[in-house]
Design a protein around this motif. Structure first.
Motif, PDB file in Angstrom:
ATOM      1  N   PRO A   1       0.805  -1.234   0.000  1.00  0.00           N
ATOM      2  CA  PRO A   1       0.000   0.000   0.000  1.00  0.00           C
ATOM      3  C   PRO A   1       0.834   1.278   0.000  1.00  0.00           C
ATOM      4  CG  PRO A   1      -0.009  -0.983   2.184  1.00  0.00           C
ATOM      5  CD  PRO A   1       0.690  -1.950   1.282  1.00  0.00           C
ATOM      6  N   THR A   2       2.101   1.177   0.395  1.00  0.00           N
ATOM      7  CA  THR A   2       2.902   2.404   0.497  1.00  0.00           C
ATOM      8  C   THR A   2       3.907   2.532  -0.645  1.00  0.00           C
ATOM      9  OG1 THR A   2       4.473   1.234   1.895  1.00  0.00           O
ATOM     10  CG2 THR A   2       2.726   2.454   3.027  1.00  0.00           C
ATOM     11  N   ALA A   3       3.838   1.613  -1.605  1.00  0.00           N
ATOM     12  CA  ALA A   3       4.852   1.578  -2.665  1.00  0.00           C
ATOM     13  C   ALA A   3       4.931   2.882  -3.459  1.00  0.00           C
ATOM     14  CB  ALA A   3       4.589   0.411  -3.600  1.00  0.00           C
ATOM     15  N   ASN A   4       3.811   3.553  -3.606  1.00  0.00           N
ATOM     16  CA  ASN A   4       3.803   4.775  -4.412  1.00  0.00           C
ATOM     17  C   ASN A   4       3.798   6.053  -3.562  1.00  0.00           C
ATOM     18  OD1 ASN A   4       3.703   3.160  -6.657  1.00  0.00           O
ATOM     19  ND2 ASN A   4       1.487   3.357  -6.918  1.00  0.00           N
ATOM     20  N   LEU A   5       4.028   5.912  -2.252  1.00  0.00           N
ATOM     21  CA  LEU A   5       3.897   7.089  -1.366  1.00  0.00           C
ATOM     22  C   LEU A   5       5.259   7.578  -0.870  1.00  0.00           C
ATOM     23  CD1 LEU A   5       0.869   5.978   0.860  1.00  0.00           C
ATOM     24  CD2 LEU A   5       0.826   7.194  -1.317  1.00  0.00           C
ATOM     25  N   ASP A   6       5.325   8.892  -0.609  1.00  0.00           N
ATOM     26  CA  ASP A   6       6.552   9.433  -0.006  1.00  0.00           C
ATOM     27  C   ASP A   6       6.547   9.154   1.498  1.00  0.00           C
ATOM     28  OD1 ASP A   6       4.886  11.286   1.197  1.00  0.00           O
ATOM     29  OD2 ASP A   6       5.240  12.823  -0.336  1.00  0.00           O
ATOM     30  N   SER A   7       7.618   9.545   2.177  1.00  0.00           N
ATOM     31  CA  SER A   7       7.773   9.204   3.610  1.00  0.00           C
ATOM     32  C   SER A   7       6.653   9.762   4.456  1.00  0.00           C
ATOM     33  CB  SER A   7       9.102   9.748   4.129  1.00  0.00           C
ATOM     34  OG  SER A   7      10.133   9.150   3.417  1.00  0.00           O
ATOM     35  N   ALA A   8       6.313  11.040   4.220  1.00  0.00           N
ATOM     36  CA  ALA A   8       5.284  11.686   5.041  1.00  0.00           C
ATOM     37  C   ALA A   8       3.938  11.005   4.863  1.00  0.00           C
ATOM     38  CB  ALA A   8       5.184  13.169   4.673  1.00  0.00           C
TER      39      ALA A   8
END
Lengths: 412, 225
Positions: free
Chosen positions: B170-177
């Protein structure tokens, strides 16, 4: 829910949807206008034949139809007309004495049909009085006046005031002749009719043919509306059933007198409807292509919908409804614009006088009023719905074949 | 009692051509309220395992039992309905419907379930408060950032009140924040609502916060910690 999402999906790629809708709209406008134009042409021809030539219903002596000699007339026209007056829907009735004749001018001669008419009744029944291009329609009292067609006048090289000699056979089968003075020249939309038909006063022809006043070769009946033709003809046939059985008279509607006109009327509509169906069939491939592209672009989304629990039937319906909405939007626009266009062009008419000679030689008017009954718009709307359903099946099946676990991870 | 149980689970692709053993003899149990990450290198079978657990794929052999139901024995139509009522999905690339607003996206699954409007409105409001996007619920996904879209995807997964949520990277396309924010929300839901989350990931930020780690290697469970 499925309907709402399907409608929103139609407008996801506005330009593409507008192009498809425009192609359906333009295709339908072309097809429907062609249908209305062809129908208008045939209706004008039928109207012209009824109003200028044959009226809605005619009564003859059966023998006259086999051998159109003046000796085969109807004897008791007065009695027949009295009975006809009891029938509803009849606008006017007139009697005619028709005889094949030879006409000669100073330069040439030709065969003609001499129509001995009751002028006042004829004015109520036909429109020839409105087709006069030179002279008048028996307005000035003259001895043996005659009105001839423009084409015949050109052929005989005669003009208003010229005298022509008509030679014909009387009831006793003796050859007789008379000199007639041209008082009027008419022009209808049918040059063959103009070349052959001439009009004179019935009493003048009665004298030449030894006919009595209550005798005629033809009784022509004009109705209030053409739609009444079949019912009124049936009623008249019922009234004169005994005379018909005794072979004293024969009653025919314009459809029986000129079956070609009726056939053309039906065939024009049928052929043009097939033409519209072909247009829609061709358009359906454009719709299928567009919907397949739309599905290819939405593989991940459709996969997600299937993954979260949207049933196959709902996915199928969603794609089907998108296709149907796309097609029906184009269909509604096409039908509405066509209807407006047909109504407008019916009011203004389309003048084809540049090719009028050619049209007139085939009996067509050079002034066309496109017209189309509402039933045909309804039939075309059904065709659009059928096309939409046909076009939706392949894209919807394509969507169903997606495997959710693969589709959700597909890179677009 | 475990909510999910896999028994000798195997998945072999291209059995007749070049067989690829994507999942090999996997026996796992998941309890209600878990916050578990399935980890391992690319191609180790994480997504295949999640697909088998979620009923998106059928096993070559073995069983998946969810809350006492062996989903491997269900007919395709029954599996779709089972997913609708029992499993929530969060995908790597959000996969929201772009023509619907955020609210409509979340509401959609409840409409599929046949919930009435008042219940839907009430649930949607609660969910958007939980994901912190109450003021953005009428926006289309195209007006939202990736992190916000993924939060809406979590809300959509929760909308049907599933027994557990499967989240494939689920976080593969997200930045750290955005990742941190999403994980905060999911952890909060896990703690307060006892929602079960099972992730497949190789994101260290998720691994750090997971309570249980299942490591796969060549389709087999290598380690559970």
């Amino acid at each position: 829910m499925v309907l709402s999402i399907a409608w929103k999906n139609v407008w996801r790629n506005k330009l593409r949807s507008i192009i498809v809708i425009a192609s359906i709209t333009i295709g339908l406008i072309g097809g429907i206008f062609y249908l209305a134009f062809s129908n208008g042409m045939v209706q004008t021809q039928i109207e012209s034949a009824i109003n200028n030539e044959i009226s809605n219903i005619e009564i003859h002596n059966p023998s006259y139809l086999i051998n159109d000699e003046t000796k085969f007339g109807i004897n008791n026209t007065g009695e027949i007309i009295e009975k006809l007056k009891t029938v509803d829907g009849i606008k006017s009735i007139t009697t005619r004495l028709k005889s094949i004749a030879m006409v000669s001018s100073a330069t040439t001669g030709t065969g003609i049909l001499l129509n001995g008419i009751d002028i006042q009744k004829e004015i109520e029944t036909t429109n020839i009085n409105n087709k006069i291009v030179e002279g008048s329609y028996f307005e000035k009292p003259t001895r043996n006046p005659i009105v001839i067609g423009k084409k015949l006048a050109d052929k005989l090289k005669v003009k208003i005031g010229s005298k022509i000699v008509v030679t014909l056979q009387n009831m006793n089968e003796d050859i007789t002749y008379g000199a007639f003075k041209i008082v009027g020249i008419y022009k209808t939309d049918n040059t063959n009719f103009d070349l052959f038909n001439t009009f004179t006063q019935k009493e003048d022809l009665n004298n030449l043919l030894s006919y009595k006043n209550n005798e005629a070769t033809e009784i022509a009946i004009l109705l209030n509306h053409n739609d009444l033709t079949d019912t009124v003809a049936a009623e008249i046939k019922k009234i004169f059933a005994q005379d018909i059985e005794d072979k004293d008279i024969v009653i025919r509607s314009w459809k029986e007198i000129q079956p070609m006109l009726q056939m053309m009327n039906e065939m024009t509509i049928q052929f043009t409807m097939i033409f519209v169906a072909i247009i829609l069939f061709a358009l359906s491939f454009g719709i299928i292509n567009t919907m397949l592209m739309a599905i290819m672009e939405r593989v991940r989304e459709i996969g997600m919908l299937m993954a979260i629990g949207m049933s196959k039937i709902k996915v199928f319906l969603m794609i089907m409804m998108e296709t149907i909405f796309l097609s029906i939007t184009g269909g509604i626009l096409g039908i509405v614009i066509s209807w407006i266009l047909v109504q407008f062009s019916f009011k203004t008419g389309i003048d084809l006088s540049a090719v009028g000679e050619g049209l007139n030689s085939w009996g067509y008017s050079s002034f066309i009023r496109p017209e189309l009954d509402l039933i045909y718009y309804f039939m075309i709307a059904l065709l659009v719905i059928f096309t939409a359903i046909f076009a939706s099946i392949l894209p919807a099946r394509k969507a169903l074949k997606l495997i959710p676990s693969e589709a959700v991870r597909q890179d677009i | 009692m475990s909510i999910i149980k896999t028994i000798n689970l195997n998945k072999i692709y291209n059995e007749t051509v070049v067989p690829v053993h994507a999942v090999k003899d996997v026996n796992l149990e998941f309890e209600q309220g878990e916050f578990t990450a399935i980890i391992g290198p690319s191609g180790c079978g994480k997504t295949t395992l999640l697909n088998l657990i979620g009923g998106l794929d059928s096993p070559t052999s073995g069983e998946v039992i969810i809350d006492g139901t062996n989903i491997s024995n269900l007919k395709p139509k029954e599996v779709i309905d089972f997913r609708l009522r029992n499993i929530g999905f969060v995908f790597q690339s959000y996969n929201l419907v772009p023509v619907l607003t955020a609210k409509e996206n979340v509401e959609f699954i409840m409409q599929l379930q046949g919930s009435d409007k008042s219940k839907r409105d009430e649930r949607v409001k609660i969910l958007f408060e939980q994901i912190g996007l109450i003021d953005r619920m009428n926006d289309r996904p195209s007006k939202m950032s990736g992190g916000q879209q993924q939060r809406v995807a979590v809300a959509r997964a929760l909308a049907s009140k599933p027994k557990f949520i499967l989240a494939d990277e689920p976080t593969a396309n997200l930045d750290s924040a955005a990742t941190s924010n999403l994980l905060d929300i999911m952890l909060k839901l896990n703690e307060t609502e006892n929602t079960t989350f099972i992730f497949s990931t190789h994101d260290s930020r998720v691994i750090e916060r997971a309570r249980r780690l299942i490591t796969l290697k060549d389709g087999q469970v290598e380690k559970v910690e």
